[in-house]
Design a protein around this motif. Sequence first.
Motif, PDB file in Angstrom:
ATOM      1  N   GLN A  60       0.847  -1.197   0.000  1.00  0.00           N
ATOM      2  CA  GLN A  60       0.000   0.000   0.000  1.00  0.00           C
ATOM      3  C   GLN A  60       0.884   1.249   0.000  1.00  0.00           C
ATOM      4  N   VAL A  61       0.509   2.244  -0.806  1.00  0.00           N
ATOM      5  CA  VAL A  61       1.195   3.533  -0.761  1.00  0.00           C
ATOM      6  C   VAL A  61       0.171   4.612  -0.433  1.00  0.00           C
ATOM      7  N   THR A  62       0.660   5.763   0.013  1.00  0.00           N
ATOM      8  CA  THR A  62      -0.191   6.888   0.393  1.00  0.00           C
ATOM      9  C   THR A  62       0.339   8.168  -0.247  1.00  0.00           C
ATOM     10  N   ASP A  63      -0.424   9.238  -0.091  1.00  0.00           N
ATOM     11  CA  ASP A  63       0.063  10.535  -0.552  1.00  0.00           C
ATOM     12  C   ASP A  63       1.438  10.828   0.054  1.00  0.00           C
ATOM     13  N   ALA A  64       1.629  10.465   1.327  1.00  0.00           N
ATOM     14  CA  ALA A  64       2.857  10.802   2.055  1.00  0.00           C
ATOM     15  C   ALA A  64       4.087  10.081   1.507  1.00  0.00           C
ATOM     16  N   ASP A  65       3.933   8.819   1.093  1.00  0.00           N
ATOM     17  CA  ASP A  65       5.126   8.081   0.647  1.00  0.00           C
ATOM     18  C   ASP A  65       5.124   7.761  -0.847  1.00  0.00           C
ATOM     19  N   PHE A  66       4.208   8.358  -1.617  1.00  0.00           N
ATOM     20  CA  PHE A  66       4.104   8.078  -3.045  1.00  0.00           C
ATOM     21  C   PHE A  66       5.406   8.414  -3.784  1.00  0.00           C
ATOM     22  N   ALA A  67       5.965   9.574  -3.508  1.00  0.00           N
ATOM     23  CA  ALA A  67       7.197   9.985  -4.208  1.00  0.00           C
ATOM     24  C   ALA A  67       8.338   9.006  -3.928  1.00  0.00           C
ATOM     25  N   ALA A  68       8.509   8.619  -2.680  1.00  0.00           N
ATOM     26  CA  ALA A  68       9.604   7.720  -2.319  1.00  0.00           C
ATOM     27  C   ALA A  68       9.381   6.307  -2.856  1.00  0.00           C
ATOM     28  N   GLN A  69       8.159   5.814  -2.787  1.00  0.00           N
ATOM     29  CA  GLN A  69       7.866   4.435  -3.166  1.00  0.00           C
ATOM     30  C   GLN A  69       7.695   4.239  -4.672  1.00  0.00           C
ATOM     31  N   VAL A  70       7.146   5.253  -5.346  1.00  0.00           N
ATOM     32  CA  VAL A  70       6.812   5.109  -6.763  1.00  0.00           C
ATOM     33  C   VAL A  70       7.742   5.928  -7.655  1.00  0.00           C
ATOM     34  N   LEU A  71       7.794   7.218  -7.426  1.00  0.00           N
ATOM     35  CA  LEU A  71       8.546   8.098  -8.324  1.00  0.00           C
ATOM     36  C   LEU A  71      10.050   7.869  -8.236  1.00  0.00           C
ATOM     37  N   ALA A  72      10.555   7.477  -7.075  1.00  0.00           N
ATOM     38  CA  ALA A  72      11.998   7.275  -6.904  1.00  0.00           C
ATOM     39  C   ALA A  72      12.430   5.835  -7.175  1.00  0.00           C
ATOM     40  N   SER A  73      11.504   4.977  -7.562  1.00  0.00           N
ATOM     41  CA  SER A  73      11.837   3.570  -7.791  1.00  0.00           C
ATOM     42  C   SER A  73      12.775   3.408  -8.979  1.00  0.00           C
ATOM     43  N   ASP A  74      13.698   2.446  -8.870  1.00  0.00           N
ATOM     44  CA  ASP A  74      14.627   2.193  -9.962  1.00  0.00           C
ATOM     45  C   ASP A  74      14.086   1.183 -10.972  1.00  0.00           C
ATOM     46  N   LYS A  75      12.877   0.685 -10.736  1.00  0.00           N
ATOM     47  CA  LYS A  75      12.219  -0.201 -11.707  1.00  0.00           C
ATOM     48  C   LYS A  75      10.794   0.289 -11.926  1.00  0.00           C
ATOM     49  N   PRO A  76      10.139  -0.155 -12.996  1.00  0.00           N
ATOM     50  CA  PRO A  76       8.766   0.277 -13.255  1.00  0.00           C
ATOM     51  C   PRO A  76       7.849  -0.093 -12.090  1.00  0.00           C
ATOM     52  N   VAL A  77       6.869   0.779 -11.833  1.00  0.00           N
ATOM     53  CA  VAL A  77       5.902   0.548 -10.757  1.00  0.00           C
ATOM     54  C   VAL A  77       4.495   0.668 -11.344  1.00  0.00           C
ATOM     55  N   LEU A  78       3.685  -0.354 -11.105  1.00  0.00           N
ATOM     56  CA  LEU A  78       2.275  -0.303 -11.471  1.00  0.00           C
ATOM     57  C   LEU A  78       1.515   0.146 -10.235  1.00  0.00           C
ATOM     58  N   VAL A  79       0.800   1.259 -10.353  1.00  0.00           N
ATOM     59  CA  VAL A  79      -0.016   1.754  -9.248  1.00  0.00           C
ATOM     60  C   VAL A  79      -1.472   1.434  -9.554  1.00  0.00           C
ATOM     61  N   ASP A  80      -2.092   0.681  -8.646  1.00  0.00           N
ATOM     62  CA  ASP A  80      -3.509   0.335  -8.729  1.00  0.00           C
ATOM     63  C   ASP A  80      -4.268   1.353  -7.887  1.00  0.00           C
TER      64      ASP A  80
END
Length: 107
Positions: A4-24
Motif C-alpha cells: 500500500q502507498v499513500t500521498d505521504a510516501d508516493f514519491a519515495a515508493q513510486v517516483l523514486a523507484s529504480d524499476k517500473p511501478v504499477l499503481v492500482d
Amino acid sequence: MAHQVTDADFAAQVLASDKPVLVDFWAEWCGPCKAMDPILEQVSADLAGKVSIVKLDVDSNPSTVTQYGVRAMPTLIVFKNGEPVDMKVGAGQSRVQLVKWLEGHAA
C-alpha cells in the motif's frame, strides 16, 4: 499482497523507484477493484524483481488522485523513471494481458 502507498510516501515508493511501478488506484467500495486483486497478486508473482505493484486507496489519498487525474476505478498507471508512461482504466484485463503489458515497460 501488493504494498500500500499513500500521498505521504508516493514519491519515495513510486517516483523514486529504480524499476517500473504499477499503481492500482482503487477504492474499498469498488467491486471491479476487488475483482482485480487476485489477478494483480498473480502478476506481482509473475514479474517479481522486474516490476513493483502497489495499491493506492483513492478515498484516503486525494492529492495523488487529483495530481494524476484519476476519475474511475480501478485505474492502473505504470510509472517509469518517476513519470507516468501508460494507463489502463477498468477491470477488463486478464493476467496474461497485464503481464504482456507490463513486460513491455520492464524491458
